[in-house]
Design a protein around this motif. Structure first.
Motif, PDB file in Angstrom:
ATOM      1  N   LEU A 132       0.808  -1.218   0.000  1.00 54.77           N
ATOM      2  CA  LEU A 132       0.000   0.000   0.000  1.00 54.77           C
ATOM      3  C   LEU A 132       0.844   1.273   0.000  1.00 54.77           C
ATOM      4  CD1 LEU A 132      -2.663  -1.095   2.634  1.00 54.77           C
ATOM      5  CD2 LEU A 132      -2.828  -1.230   0.144  1.00 54.77           C
ATOM      6  N   ILE A 133       2.152   1.136   0.109  1.00 48.38           N
ATOM      7  CA  ILE A 133       3.035   2.313   0.127  1.00 48.38           C
ATOM      8  C   ILE A 133       2.912   3.032  -1.209  1.00 48.38           C
ATOM      9  CG2 ILE A 133       5.440   3.060   0.213  1.00 48.38           C
ATOM     10  CD1 ILE A 133       5.930   0.782   2.234  1.00 48.38           C
ATOM     11  N   SER A 134       2.660   4.358  -1.128  1.00 44.31           N
ATOM     12  CA  SER A 134       2.297   5.095  -2.337  1.00 44.31           C
ATOM     13  C   SER A 134       3.425   5.906  -2.964  1.00 44.31           C
ATOM     14  CB  SER A 134       1.125   6.041  -2.029  1.00 44.31           C
ATOM     15  OG  SER A 134       1.526   6.975  -1.046  1.00 44.31           O
ATOM     16  N   GLY A 135       4.544   6.059  -2.297  1.00 44.53           N
ATOM     17  CA  GLY A 135       5.588   6.873  -2.903  1.00 44.53           C
ATOM     18  C   GLY A 135       6.912   6.753  -2.168  1.00 44.53           C
ATOM     19  N   PRO A 136       7.959   7.397  -2.692  1.00 42.38           N
ATOM     20  CA  PRO A 136       9.301   7.263  -2.103  1.00 42.38           C
ATOM     21  C   PRO A 136       9.402   7.858  -0.689  1.00 42.38           C
ATOM     22  CG  PRO A 136       9.335   8.787  -3.980  1.00 42.38           C
ATOM     23  CD  PRO A 136       7.977   8.183  -3.912  1.00 42.38           C
ATOM     24  N   GLU A 137       8.682   8.930  -0.427  1.00 41.07           N
ATOM     25  CA  GLU A 137       8.754   9.535   0.904  1.00 41.07           C
ATOM     26  C   GLU A 137       8.158   8.596   1.953  1.00 41.07           C
ATOM     27  OE1 GLU A 137       7.454  13.653   3.199  1.00 41.07           O
ATOM     28  OE2 GLU A 137       6.997  13.413   1.079  1.00 41.07           O
ATOM     29  N   GLU A 138       7.031   7.978   1.618  1.00 43.91           N
ATOM     30  CA  GLU A 138       6.417   7.029   2.542  1.00 43.91           C
ATOM     31  C   GLU A 138       7.297   5.796   2.704  1.00 43.91           C
ATOM     32  OE1 GLU A 138       2.175   4.716   3.304  1.00 43.91           O
ATOM     33  OE2 GLU A 138       2.525   5.691   1.376  1.00 43.91           O
ATOM     34  N   ARG A 139       7.920   5.336   1.597  1.00 42.77           N
ATOM     35  CA  ARG A 139       8.803   4.164   1.668  1.00 42.77           C
ATOM     36  C   ARG A 139       9.988   4.453   2.596  1.00 42.77           C
ATOM     37  NH1 ARG A 139       8.650  -0.281  -0.499  1.00 42.77           N
ATOM     38  NH2 ARG A 139       7.250   0.306  -2.168  1.00 42.77           N
ATOM     39  N   LYS A 140      10.528   5.671   2.517  1.00 36.39           N
ATOM     40  CA  LYS A 140      11.656   6.050   3.367  1.00 36.39           C
ATOM     41  C   LYS A 140      11.235   6.023   4.840  1.00 36.39           C
ATOM     42  CE  LYS A 140      14.968   9.795   3.997  1.00 36.39           C
ATOM     43  NZ  LYS A 140      15.359  11.121   3.583  1.00 36.39           N
ATOM     44  N   LEU A 141      10.037   6.558   5.145  1.00 34.62           N
ATOM     45  CA  LEU A 141       9.540   6.516   6.523  1.00 34.62           C
ATOM     46  C   LEU A 141       9.349   5.076   7.001  1.00 34.62           C
ATOM     47  CD1 LEU A 141       6.904   9.394   6.369  1.00 34.62           C
ATOM     48  CD2 LEU A 141       9.019   9.392   7.705  1.00 34.62           C
ATOM     49  N   TRP A 142       8.809   4.238   6.101  1.00 33.87           N
ATOM     50  CA  TRP A 142       8.561   2.844   6.466  1.00 33.87           C
ATOM     51  C   TRP A 142       9.870   2.099   6.692  1.00 33.87           C
ATOM     52  CZ3 TRP A 142       5.122  -0.007   8.556  1.00 33.87           C
ATOM     53  CH2 TRP A 142       5.223  -1.401   8.498  1.00 33.87           C
ATOM     54  N   GLU A 143      10.845   2.325   5.835  1.00 30.89           N
ATOM     55  CA  GLU A 143      12.135   1.638   5.992  1.00 30.89           C
ATOM     56  C   GLU A 143      12.831   2.056   7.291  1.00 30.89           C
ATOM     57  OE1 GLU A 143      14.070   2.509   2.291  1.00 30.89           O
ATOM     58  OE2 GLU A 143      12.999   0.917   1.232  1.00 30.89           O
ATOM     59  N   LYS A 144      12.674   3.347   7.643  1.00 26.38           N
ATOM     60  CA  LYS A 144      13.231   3.809   8.928  1.00 26.38           C
ATOM     61  C   LYS A 144      12.566   3.053  10.078  1.00 26.38           C
ATOM     62  CE  LYS A 144      13.721   7.860  11.874  1.00 26.38           C
ATOM     63  NZ  LYS A 144      13.358   9.272  12.053  1.00 26.38           N
ATOM     64  N   PHE A 145      11.233   2.955  10.022  1.00 27.15           N
ATOM     65  CA  PHE A 145      10.503   2.236  11.063  1.00 27.15           C
ATOM     66  C   PHE A 145      10.933   0.773  11.104  1.00 27.15           C
ATOM     67  CE2 PHE A 145       6.973  -0.710  11.849  1.00 27.15           C
ATOM     68  CZ  PHE A 145       6.776  -0.486  13.200  1.00 27.15           C
ATOM     69  N   GLU A 146      11.017   0.136   9.934  1.00 29.32           N
ATOM     70  CA  GLU A 146      11.392  -1.279   9.882  1.00 29.32           C
ATOM     71  C   GLU A 146      12.771  -1.507  10.492  1.00 29.32           C
ATOM     72  OE1 GLU A 146       9.649  -4.056   6.355  1.00 29.32           O
ATOM     73  OE2 GLU A 146      11.032  -2.489   5.736  1.00 29.32           O
ATOM     74  N   GLY A 147      13.718  -0.613  10.145  1.00 29.01           N
ATOM     75  CA  GLY A 147      15.078  -0.759  10.690  1.00 29.01           C
ATOM     76  C   GLY A 147      15.099  -0.619  12.200  1.00 29.01           C
ATOM     77  N   LEU A 148      14.384   0.397  12.715  1.00 29.36           N
ATOM     78  CA  LEU A 148      14.343   0.577  14.170  1.00 29.36           C
ATOM     79  C   LEU A 148      13.605  -0.572  14.860  1.00 29.36           C
ATOM     80  CD1 LEU A 148      13.613   4.414  14.292  1.00 29.36           C
ATOM     81  CD2 LEU A 148      15.720   3.255  15.036  1.00 29.36           C
ATOM     82  N   PHE A 149      12.535  -1.053  14.234  1.00 24.04           N
ATOM     83  CA  PHE A 149      11.781  -2.157  14.824  1.00 24.04           C
ATOM     84  C   PHE A 149      12.639  -3.427  14.856  1.00 24.04           C
ATOM     85  CE2 PHE A 149       8.388  -5.455  14.803  1.00 24.04           C
ATOM     86  CZ  PHE A 149       7.790  -5.104  16.005  1.00 24.04           C
ATOM     87  N   LYS A 150      13.417  -3.651  13.806  1.00 22.35           N
ATOM     88  CA  LYS A 150      14.324  -4.821  13.784  1.00 22.35           C
ATOM     89  C   LYS A 150      15.379  -4.675  14.874  1.00 22.35           C
ATOM     90  CE  LYS A 150      17.260  -7.476  10.653  1.00 22.35           C
ATOM     91  NZ  LYS A 150      18.201  -7.856  11.643  1.00 22.35           N
ATOM     92  N   ALA A 151      15.895  -3.445  15.039  1.00 22.39           N
ATOM     93  CA  ALA A 151      16.889  -3.224  16.103  1.00 22.39           C
ATOM     94  C   ALA A 151      16.252  -3.478  17.470  1.00 22.39           C
ATOM     95  CB  ALA A 151      17.426  -1.794  16.026  1.00 22.39           C
ATOM     96  N   TYR A 152      15.024  -3.074  17.650  1.00 21.09           N
ATOM     97  CA  TYR A 152      14.307  -3.316  18.919  1.00 21.09           C
ATOM     98  C   TYR A 152      14.135  -4.813  19.158  1.00 21.09           C
ATOM     99  CZ  TYR A 152      10.427  -3.587  22.202  1.00 21.09           C
ATOM    100  OH  TYR A 152       9.634  -3.904  23.269  1.00 21.09           O
ATOM    101  N   LEU A 153      13.706  -5.531  18.116  1.00 23.16           N
ATOM    102  CA  LEU A 153      13.527  -6.981  18.273  1.00 23.16           C
ATOM    103  C   LEU A 153      14.856  -7.673  18.557  1.00 23.16           C
ATOM    104  CD1 LEU A 153      10.928  -7.813  15.470  1.00 23.16           C
ATOM    105  CD2 LEU A 153      10.521  -7.628  17.927  1.00 23.16           C
ATOM    106  N   ASP A 154      15.931  -7.224  17.879  1.00 24.55           N
ATOM    107  CA  ASP A 154      17.263  -7.803  18.127  1.00 24.55           C
ATOM    108  C   ASP A 154      17.690  -7.536  19.573  1.00 24.55           C
ATOM    109  OD1 ASP A 154      17.357  -8.703  15.538  1.00 24.55           O
ATOM    110  OD2 ASP A 154      18.671  -7.093  14.807  1.00 24.55           O
ATOM    111  N   ASP A 155      17.419  -6.314  20.053  1.00 25.58           N
ATOM    112  CA  ASP A 155      17.775  -5.964  21.427  1.00 25.58           C
ATOM    113  C   ASP A 155      16.998  -6.822  22.414  1.00 25.58           C
ATOM    114  OD1 ASP A 155      19.177  -4.131  23.306  1.00 25.58           O
ATOM    115  OD2 ASP A 155      17.098  -3.588  23.835  1.00 25.58           O
ATOM    116  N   GLN A 156      15.727  -7.080  22.121  1.00 19.59           N
ATOM    117  CA  GLN A 156      14.913  -7.926  22.992  1.00 19.59           C
ATOM    118  C   GLN A 156      15.462  -9.353  23.015  1.00 19.59           C
ATOM    119  OE1 GLN A 156      12.459  -7.280  25.116  1.00 19.59           O
ATOM    120  NE2 GLN A 156      12.557  -5.102  24.631  1.00 19.59           N
TER     121      GLN A 156
END
Length: 198
Positions: free
Chosen positions: A8-32
């Motif tokens: 559902l991602i509609s453009g590059p700006e939204e993709r950049k926000l999503w990738e930032k979230f995904e990276g931080l969420f992965k770091a959070y899961l790795d930390d857990q």
């Protein structure tokens, strides 16, 4: 849920926000995961101090994950608001265009009706009146519309021809009747002379 969002991602700006979230969420899961392993390894050996230290780091990572998610949600809410506003504006423009086109169509329809009433029906009414007077024996009637260049004009010209033919027939009948009367008068005259001579 995350996999359902990606298409559902509609453009590059939204993709950049999503990738930032995904990276931080992965770091959070790795930390857990790291914290869970450390808890298992250090079970029973002063884990409360270790947990307080790790909890503070985990909390910072989690706060960054939430901030990234909020940025993505805010971006989508702004996009939805802009799309709603644009759709309302487009609907309003389409409504005005449809009303304008409807008004033009109505004006053409009324014009066509008025044309039929005044131009066509008026011409036919005049022809009907002339034909009625001719049927009543008035052959001196003026046929309206004979100068028109349309179908009504053609009909009027035919009525003029019919009137001319009727006038000619009336003249021919009057002449024939006059000749018959002359012949009858001459015949009577001869009959009277024969009677007088006999």
């Amino acid at each position: 849920l995350m996999k359902a969002y990606v298409p559902l991602i509609s453009g590059p700006e939204e993709r950049k926000l999503w990738e930032k979230f995904e990276g931080l969420f992965k770091a959070y899961l790795d930390d857990q995961q790291k914290n869970l392993k450390n808890l298992e390894v250090n079970a029973g050996r002063g884990t409360s101090q270790f947990m307080v230290k790790d909890e503070a780091v985990t909390r910072l990572i989690f706060d960054e994950v939430l901030a990234a998610l909020e940025d993505d949600v805010e971006f989508n809410n702004t996009g939805a608001l802009n799309s709603t506003s644009s759709a309302a504006s487009n609907y309003s423009q389409a409504w005005y265009i449809m009303m304008a086109l409807g008004s033009v169509a109505l004006a053409f329809g009324v014009s066509a009706i008025l044309f039929v009433i005044f131009r066509v029906v008026g011409g036919l009414t005049g022809l009907n009146s002339a034909l009625g007077r001719m049927a009543g024996g008035d052959l001196d009637v003026v046929v309206p519309g004979a100068g028109r260049r349309d179908e009504i004009g053609d009909m009027a010209k035919n009525v003029v021809v019919i009137r001319a033919n009727a006038e000619q027939r009336a003249r021919d009948e009057a002449e024939a009747k006059g000749r018959q009367e002359e012949i009858a008068a001459e015949q009577r005259k001869q009959d009277m002379h024969r009677l007088a001579d006999a």
